[in-house]
Motif scaffolding. Structure first.
Motif, PDB file in Angstrom:
ATOM      1  N   LYS A  43       0.851  -1.200   0.000  1.00 53.73           N
ATOM      2  CA  LYS A  43       0.000   0.000   0.000  1.00 53.73           C
ATOM      3  C   LYS A  43       0.881   1.243   0.000  1.00 53.73           C
ATOM      4  N   ILE A  44       0.438   2.254  -0.766  1.00 50.09           N
ATOM      5  CA  ILE A  44       1.227   3.493  -0.861  1.00 50.09           C
ATOM      6  C   ILE A  44       1.340   4.159   0.511  1.00 50.09           C
ATOM      7  N   SER A  45       0.280   3.997   1.327  1.00 51.30           N
ATOM      8  CA  SER A  45       0.249   4.672   2.628  1.00 51.30           C
ATOM      9  C   SER A  45       1.161   4.002   3.668  1.00 51.30           C
ATOM     10  N   SER A  46       1.775   2.840   3.311  1.00 48.75           N
ATOM     11  CA  SER A  46       2.566   2.129   4.307  1.00 48.75           C
ATOM     12  C   SER A  46       3.758   2.955   4.798  1.00 48.75           C
ATOM     13  N   LYS A  47       3.849   3.106   6.103  1.00 50.89           N
ATOM     14  CA  LYS A  47       4.981   3.859   6.684  1.00 50.89           C
ATOM     15  C   LYS A  47       6.251   3.025   6.663  1.00 50.89           C
ATOM     16  N   LEU A  48       6.056   1.718   6.662  1.00 53.40           N
ATOM     17  CA  LEU A  48       7.191   0.806   6.739  1.00 53.40           C
ATOM     18  C   LEU A  48       7.989   0.760   5.421  1.00 53.40           C
ATOM     19  N   ALA A  49       7.237   0.856   4.296  1.00 56.39           N
ATOM     20  CA  ALA A  49       7.837   0.598   2.976  1.00 56.39           C
ATOM     21  C   ALA A  49       9.098   1.424   2.697  1.00 56.39           C
ATOM     22  N   GLY A  50       9.052   2.721   3.031  1.00 55.99           N
ATOM     23  CA  GLY A  50      10.181   3.611   2.750  1.00 55.99           C
ATOM     24  C   GLY A  50      11.457   3.201   3.468  1.00 55.99           C
ATOM     25  N   HIS A  51      11.306   2.506   4.581  1.00 60.06           N
ATOM     26  CA  HIS A  51      12.482   2.083   5.358  1.00 60.06           C
ATOM     27  C   HIS A  51      13.004   0.722   4.901  1.00 60.06           C
ATOM     28  N   LEU A  52      12.287   0.128   3.927  1.00 59.31           N
ATOM     29  CA  LEU A  52      12.651  -1.229   3.498  1.00 59.31           C
ATOM     30  C   LEU A  52      13.016  -1.274   2.021  1.00 59.31           C
ATOM     31  N   GLU A  53      13.447  -0.136   1.477  1.00 59.30           N
ATOM     32  CA  GLU A  53      13.867  -0.139   0.075  1.00 59.30           C
ATOM     33  C   GLU A  53      15.205  -0.842  -0.057  1.00 59.30           C
ATOM     34  N   PRO A  54      15.409  -1.539  -1.200  1.00 63.39           N
ATOM     35  CA  PRO A  54      16.694  -2.199  -1.402  1.00 63.39           C
ATOM     36  C   PRO A  54      17.870  -1.226  -1.207  1.00 63.39           C
ATOM     37  N   PHE A  55      18.921  -1.704  -0.609  1.00 62.67           N
ATOM     38  CA  PHE A  55      20.187  -1.026  -0.266  1.00 62.67           C
ATOM     39  C   PHE A  55      20.093  -0.165   1.001  1.00 62.67           C
ATOM     40  N   ASN A  56      18.888   0.004   1.588  1.00 61.80           N
ATOM     41  CA  ASN A  56      18.839   0.765   2.845  1.00 61.80           C
ATOM     42  C   ASN A  56      19.573   0.019   3.959  1.00 61.80           C
ATOM     43  N   LEU A  57      20.185   0.808   4.829  1.00 60.67           N
ATOM     44  CA  LEU A  57      20.677   0.255   6.102  1.00 60.67           C
ATOM     45  C   LEU A  57      19.626   0.633   7.146  1.00 60.67           C
ATOM     46  N   SER A  58      18.979  -0.367   7.720  1.00 59.54           N
ATOM     47  CA  SER A  58      17.853  -0.078   8.624  1.00 59.54           C
ATOM     48  C   SER A  58      17.953  -0.854   9.934  1.00 59.54           C
ATOM     49  N   ASP A  59      17.411  -0.241  10.976  1.00 59.10           N
ATOM     50  CA  ASP A  59      17.238  -0.961  12.238  1.00 59.10           C
ATOM     51  C   ASP A  59      15.873  -1.622  12.205  1.00 59.10           C
ATOM     52  N   LEU A  60      15.850  -2.935  12.397  1.00 62.36           N
ATOM     53  CA  LEU A  60      14.589  -3.673  12.290  1.00 62.36           C
ATOM     54  C   LEU A  60      14.181  -4.250  13.637  1.00 62.36           C
ATOM     55  N   MET A  61      12.859  -4.276  13.854  1.00 59.31           N
ATOM     56  CA  MET A  61      12.315  -5.041  14.961  1.00 59.31           C
ATOM     57  C   MET A  61      11.528  -6.178  14.311  1.00 59.31           C
ATOM     58  N   VAL A  62      11.911  -7.400  14.626  1.00 63.68           N
ATOM     59  CA  VAL A  62      11.322  -8.557  13.956  1.00 63.68           C
ATOM     60  C   VAL A  62      10.546  -9.397  14.969  1.00 63.68           C
ATOM     61  N   ALA A  63       9.327  -9.781  14.573  1.00 61.44           N
ATOM     62  CA  ALA A  63       8.512 -10.659  15.429  1.00 61.44           C
ATOM     63  C   ALA A  63       8.507 -12.053  14.815  1.00 61.44           C
ATOM     64  N   ARG A  64       8.797 -13.040  15.622  1.00 62.18           N
ATOM     65  CA  ARG A  64       8.793 -14.412  15.116  1.00 62.18           C
ATOM     66  C   ARG A  64       7.369 -14.884  14.862  1.00 62.18           C
ATOM     67  N   GLY A  65       7.182 -15.560  13.724  1.00 64.29           N
ATOM     68  CA  GLY A  65       5.863 -16.126  13.418  1.00 64.29           C
ATOM     69  C   GLY A  65       6.020 -17.621  13.215  1.00 64.29           C
ATOM     70  N   ARG A  66       4.902 -18.304  13.056  1.00 64.62           N
ATOM     71  CA  ARG A  66       4.974 -19.753  12.909  1.00 64.62           C
ATOM     72  C   ARG A  66       5.649 -20.118  11.587  1.00 64.62           C
ATOM     73  N   GLN A  67       5.191 -19.450  10.513  1.00 65.56           N
ATOM     74  CA  GLN A  67       5.727 -19.768   9.192  1.00 65.56           C
ATOM     75  C   GLN A  67       6.806 -18.765   8.768  1.00 65.56           C
ATOM     76  N   TYR A  68       6.553 -17.488   9.018  1.00 67.72           N
ATOM     77  CA  TYR A  68       7.492 -16.436   8.634  1.00 67.72           C
ATOM     78  C   TYR A  68       7.794 -15.568   9.840  1.00 67.72           C
ATOM     79  N   ASP A  69       8.922 -14.880   9.756  1.00 64.14           N
ATOM     80  CA  ASP A  69       9.195 -13.829  10.728  1.00 64.14           C
ATOM     81  C   ASP A  69       8.758 -12.510  10.088  1.00 64.14           C
ATOM     82  N   TYR A  70       8.134 -11.651  10.898  1.00 59.85           N
ATOM     83  CA  TYR A  70       7.551 -10.417  10.374  1.00 59.85           C
ATOM     84  C   TYR A  70       8.323  -9.190  10.844  1.00 59.85           C
ATOM     85  N   ILE A  71       8.427  -8.205   9.947  1.00 60.00           N
ATOM     86  CA  ILE A  71       9.068  -6.945  10.341  1.00 60.00           C
ATOM     87  C   ILE A  71       8.010  -6.101  11.042  1.00 60.00           C
TER      88      ILE A  71
END
Ligand SMILES: [Zn+2]
Length: 241
Positions: A43-71
């Motif tokens: 979604k264009i309105s996503s606040k997260l997207a801008g921090h996850l562009e390829p080549f960015n150096l970012s601080d991430l908080m990751v939540a473990r999920g059953r199948q995937y880990d989520y940012i």
């Protein structure tokens, strides 16, 4: 296992995933390569997207999920604006991210690999080069990666007789992983070889021992750049294609 963790990471790629999400592959400083999902980032309105562009150096908080880990949260430390605003630099960084992603297995970790990728982005962001020099810079990165992964070419002793390499008449043998001296070259039956000039040997020796920010300052003729690109490209292809 903890339910969430924080990590500093470089974004390698981002692909659409499911209806509104993205699959994000990152190389993190303390956990190596990880495959994550970012919810709602299409979604264009996503606040997260801008921090996850390829080549960015970012601080991430990751939540473990059953199948995937989520940012859960991401904050860019550096967006490398000069890379993203220049198509030649973007192409060069794209090539580097591609081979990095290809050569590094999930979970494979190392501070030095993280440092190498970070150096590459910082140096590319700061320096303006010509097209042929971007190709050279990418090949220097590729060679540094190969060295880091245990494929250091032998550049000082002949891989057949063990004698010291003299400046002229040598060849690079991709099967044996290094230089063959002018004498052994005459009887070398292997076809996976290229002749190599004295200047090319000098640059390759520097390239396996120096940092990228030093290598980018070298003044090298276009003819020599072509030779170096051909040797490093063939060495990479021989081992990985
Ligand atoms: Zn020899």
């Amino acid at each position: 296992m903890e339910a969430t963790y924080q990590t500093k990471a470089i974004i390698l790629s981002r692909q659409p995933f499911r209806e509104n999400d993205c699959r994000v592959i990152v190389y993190s400083r303390d956990r190596g390569k990880i495959d994550l999902v970012a919810r709602g980032t299409k979604k264009i309105s996503s606040k997260l997207a801008g921090h996850l562009e390829p080549f960015n150096l970012s601080d991430l908080m990751v939540a473990r999920g059953r199948q995937y880990d989520y940012i859960g949260a991401a904050i860019s430390q550096n967006c490398y604006y000069n890379i993203k605003s220049d198509s030649e630099k973007t192409a060069c960084a794209g090539q580097a991210a591609n081979i990095f992603n290809k050569l590094i297995k999930p979970g494979e970790r190392g501070e030095r690999l993280f440092g190498l990728l970070l150096d590459f982005l910082e140096t590319l962001n700061k320096n303006q080069l010509s097209v042929i020099n971007y190709q050279l810079f990418y090949h220097f990165f590729a060679l540094s990666m190969l060295v880091e992964l245990g494929y250091r070419p032998e550049l000082y002793k002949c891989v057949i007789c063990g004698n010291k390499i003299l400046p002229n008449g040598n060849q690079f043998d991709f099967l044996k992983g290094g230089l063959v001296c002018a004498i052994c070259r005459k009887n070398n039956k292997n076809k996976q070889v290229l002749p190599i000039s004295a200047d090319c040997i000098k640059v390759l020796r520097l390239a396996v021992e120096s940092d990228l920010n030093k290598l980018i300052k070298l003044k090298i003729s276009d003819k020599l750049i072509k030779e170096i690109n051909n040797i490093i490209g063939s060495f990479y292809n021989y081992n990985f294609i």
